[in-house]
Enzyme design. Structure first.
Site, PDB file in Angstrom:
ATOM      1  N   TYR A  31       0.834  -1.200   0.000  1.00 14.18           N
ATOM      2  CA  TYR A  31       0.000   0.000   0.000  1.00 14.18           C
ATOM      3  C   TYR A  31       0.872   1.254   0.000  1.00 14.18           C
ATOM      4  CZ  TYR A  31      -3.548   3.423   1.089  1.00 14.18           C
ATOM      5  OH  TYR A  31      -4.379   4.520   1.023  1.00 14.18           O
ATOM      6  N   PRO A  84       0.650  14.917   2.979  1.00 12.82           N
ATOM      7  CA  PRO A  84      -0.504  14.154   3.460  1.00 12.82           C
ATOM      8  C   PRO A  84      -0.499  12.728   2.931  1.00 12.82           C
ATOM      9  CG  PRO A  84      -1.155  15.581   1.652  1.00 12.82           C
ATOM     10  CD  PRO A  84       0.285  15.887   1.926  1.00 12.82           C
ATOM     11  N   GLY A  86      -2.459   8.731   3.789  1.00 13.30           N
ATOM     12  CA  GLY A  86      -3.522   8.062   4.524  1.00 13.30           C
ATOM     13  C   GLY A  86      -3.091   6.730   5.094  1.00 13.30           C
ATOM     14  N   SER A 113      -3.882  14.489   6.639  1.00 14.66           N
ATOM     15  CA  SER A 113      -4.724  13.999   5.553  1.00 14.66           C
ATOM     16  C   SER A 113      -6.164  13.826   6.002  1.00 14.66           C
ATOM     17  CB  SER A 113      -4.184  12.656   5.049  1.00 14.66           C
ATOM     18  OG  SER A 113      -5.093  12.050   4.146  1.00 14.66           O
ATOM     19  N   TYR A 136      -9.822  16.269   0.666  1.00 17.37           N
ATOM     20  CA  TYR A 136     -10.502  15.686  -0.484  1.00 17.37           C
ATOM     21  C   TYR A 136     -11.891  16.327  -0.514  1.00 17.37           C
ATOM     22  CZ  TYR A 136      -7.030  11.913  -0.793  1.00 17.37           C
ATOM     23  OH  TYR A 136      -5.877  11.196  -0.946  1.00 17.37           O
ATOM     24  N   THR A 162      -6.670  18.520  -2.713  1.00 19.02           N
ATOM     25  CA  THR A 162      -6.191  17.546  -3.692  1.00 19.02           C
ATOM     26  C   THR A 162      -7.129  17.558  -4.888  1.00 19.02           C
ATOM     27  OG1 THR A 162      -5.171  16.150  -2.010  1.00 19.02           O
ATOM     28  CG2 THR A 162      -5.697  15.117  -4.113  1.00 19.02           C
ATOM     29  N   ARG A 171      -5.218   0.686  -8.204  1.00 19.05           N
ATOM     30  CA  ARG A 171      -3.916   0.235  -7.707  1.00 19.05           C
ATOM     31  C   ARG A 171      -3.922  -1.287  -7.605  1.00 19.05           C
ATOM     32  NH1 ARG A 171      -4.572   5.154  -3.437  1.00 19.05           N
ATOM     33  NH2 ARG A 171      -4.641   6.751  -5.064  1.00 19.05           N
ATOM     34  N   LYS A 258      -3.169  20.813  -4.784  1.00 22.84           N
ATOM     35  CA  LYS A 258      -2.235  19.679  -4.871  1.00 22.84           C
ATOM     36  C   LYS A 258      -2.669  18.761  -6.006  1.00 22.84           C
ATOM     37  CE  LYS A 258      -0.418  15.757  -2.217  1.00 22.84           C
ATOM     38  NZ  LYS A 258      -0.888  14.691  -3.131  1.00 22.84           N
ATOM     39  N   HIS A 282       0.520  12.339  -7.419  1.00 24.97           N
ATOM     40  CA  HIS A 282       0.111  11.436  -6.349  1.00 24.97           C
ATOM     41  C   HIS A 282       1.084  10.263  -6.221  1.00 24.97           C
ATOM     42  CE1 HIS A 282      -3.707  11.801  -4.046  1.00 24.97           C
ATOM     43  NE2 HIS A 282      -3.394  10.607  -3.615  1.00 24.97           N
ATOM     44  N   GLY A 315       8.332  10.823  -6.189  1.00 27.44           N
ATOM     45  CA  GLY A 315       9.573  10.233  -6.666  1.00 27.44           C
ATOM     46  C   GLY A 315      10.823  10.663  -5.939  1.00 27.44           C
ATOM     47  N   ARG A 317      13.775  10.707  -3.457  1.00 24.65           N
ATOM     48  CA  ARG A 317      14.414   9.713  -2.599  1.00 24.65           C
ATOM     49  C   ARG A 317      15.777  10.172  -2.082  1.00 24.65           C
ATOM     50  NH1 ARG A 317      10.074   8.324  -3.332  1.00 24.65           N
ATOM     51  NH2 ARG A 317       9.212   6.302  -3.936  1.00 24.65           N
ATOM     52  N   ARG A 337       6.519   8.880   0.447  1.00 26.14           N
ATOM     53  CA  ARG A 337       7.092   7.580   0.778  1.00 26.14           C
ATOM     54  C   ARG A 337       8.358   7.659   1.641  1.00 26.14           C
ATOM     55  NH1 ARG A 337       5.385   6.698  -4.716  1.00 26.14           N
ATOM     56  NH2 ARG A 337       3.698   5.148  -4.859  1.00 26.14           N
TER      57      ARG A 337
END
Length: 383
Positions: A31, A84, A86, A113, A136, A162, A171, A258, A282, A315, A317, A337
């Site tokens: 997830y 944000p 979830g 979020s 949202y 968003t 997904r 966003k 996203h 993206g 990192r 992430r």
């Protein structure tokens, strides 16, 4: 203690990702890690950075260096925002609070979020003064307005709407794994979870995570629904640029969109009185096949021309990625992430470690590009 010794050896965000993958059951790790469709947009978010090269500079006085900056009128210790996300309680108990406390310690904003797994009042108690909120847009305009009134009364000064989720991306990893609310167990999932005893014991003590803020606003969540289904049932798919005037009138603080991906969006946002944009896809979790955000950034920054804040996510990192974004016109980078990998690896300590890694990498990239402060990074990139 063993966990913290392992954490101390994590030298990069990729190392934290590995620790998170070891600790989480597959359905939970996927997830965080997964994206929409065949995940081509998520891959391009990473490969897009290769198009740009930082420009090394030499023989410059770098004895006084600072990562401090200002975004939307708020002074930050570095050009980072914990964005944000979830279901944070699925990665670590009270995950939203861990992220908020780490942001407070680092003196950077935390964006709560709509899909948080803690209540609004609980988050406010843990968070610092740099509190932002992500919305949202709900189908029920009355519920949305009531939520915004509560959020503003709680001291949130920046609202991020968003705008790229009118339809939620499919997904595939979540579909294959049957990642539902509450967790729906099968023999395969139980076996996988048994191999992650640390996570399993924490969940037994804290209970299965739920979308507590959603439940506060819209009522109980229907059991057995995937996360995507829960969100899709409540989000408006009819909110347009014309409706943005209503939101601007409802929200007295700073307003940020966003999910912006085109220069034309910037011109429309400026006309609507918007204060900033987040260049975002996203994290590749919505439209599979779209371009990377770092490739779209230069045109969007040019269109903004200093008239609004420009943030970016998706993206990132490495600190060098952040340096490239600043050089191309971003005011700050919003993290998804990277801090979630830290959270899943070691809770609040993991989030702090992720921020430490990125700050250290950014400072090195900045200095070796001949910049002693964030503003001097502008333009120090080749393509």
């Amino acid at each position: 203690m063993a966990m913290y010794r392992t954490l101390a050896r994590a030298a990069s965000i990729d190392d934290l990702r590995t620790l998170a993958q070891r600790r989480l059951p597959r359905m939970v790790f996927d997830y965080i890690d997964g994206a929409a469709g065949e995940e081509s947009t998520a891959r391009r978010n990473r490969s897009g950075f290769q198009r740009f090269q930082l420009r090394p500079e030499i023989l410059i006085d770098l004895s006084k260096r600072s990562l401090a900056t200002s975004v939307l009128g708020q002074p930050l210790a570095m050009p980072l925002v914990i964005g944000p996300t979830g279901m944070n309680g699925a990665y670590w108990p009270q995950g939203d609070l861990c992220l908020a406390r780490a942001a407070k310690a680092a003196n950077i904003p935390f964006v709560m979020s709509t899909a948080a797994t803690v209540k609004l009042a609980t988050l406010v108690e843990a968070a610092g003064p740099l509190r932002w909120f992500q919305l949202y847009m709900l189908r029920d305009r009355g519920l949305a307005q009531a939520l915004l009134e509560r959020v503003h009364a709680a001291g949130f000064e920046v609202l991020q709407l968003t705008v790229d989720t009118a339809v939620t991306g499919r997904r595939n990893r979540d579909v294959r794994n049957g990642f539902t609310l509450p967790f729906r167990w099968s023999a395969r999932k139980l076996i996988d979870t048994a191999r992650r005893p640390s996570w399993a014991l924490q969940m037994l003590r804290s209970g299965s995570p739920t979308l507590q803020l959603f439940a506060e606003v819209v009522g109980p969540i229907q059991p057995g629904s995937t996360i995507t289904e829960v969100v899709q049932r409540q989000i408006s798919d009819a909110f347009t640029w014309r409706d943005l005037d209503w939101l601007r009138a409802c929200w007295p603080g700073k307003l940020v969109l966003k999910g912006v991906s085109q220069a034309a969006h910037v011109h429309q946002a400026l006309a609507a009185g918007v204060d900033g944009v987040v260049v975002s896809n996203h994290g590749g979790r919505q439209l599979d096949g779209a371009g990377s955000t770092i490739e779209q950034l230069p045109r969007i920054a040019e269109a903004a021309d200093g008239r609004m804040a420009v943030l970016i996510d998706s993206g990132f990192r490495h600190g060098a990625d952040i340096a490239k974004a600043i050089a191309l016109g971003a005011d700050a980078v919003q993290l998804g992430r990277p801090t979630l990998y830290g959270l899943a690896a070691a809770g609040e300590a993991g989030v702090r470690h992720a921020l430490h890694i990125l700050a250290a990498e950014l400072e090195v990239a900045m200095a070796l590009s001949g910049a002693s402060n964030v503003g001097q990074l502008r333009g120090r990139v080749d393509c």
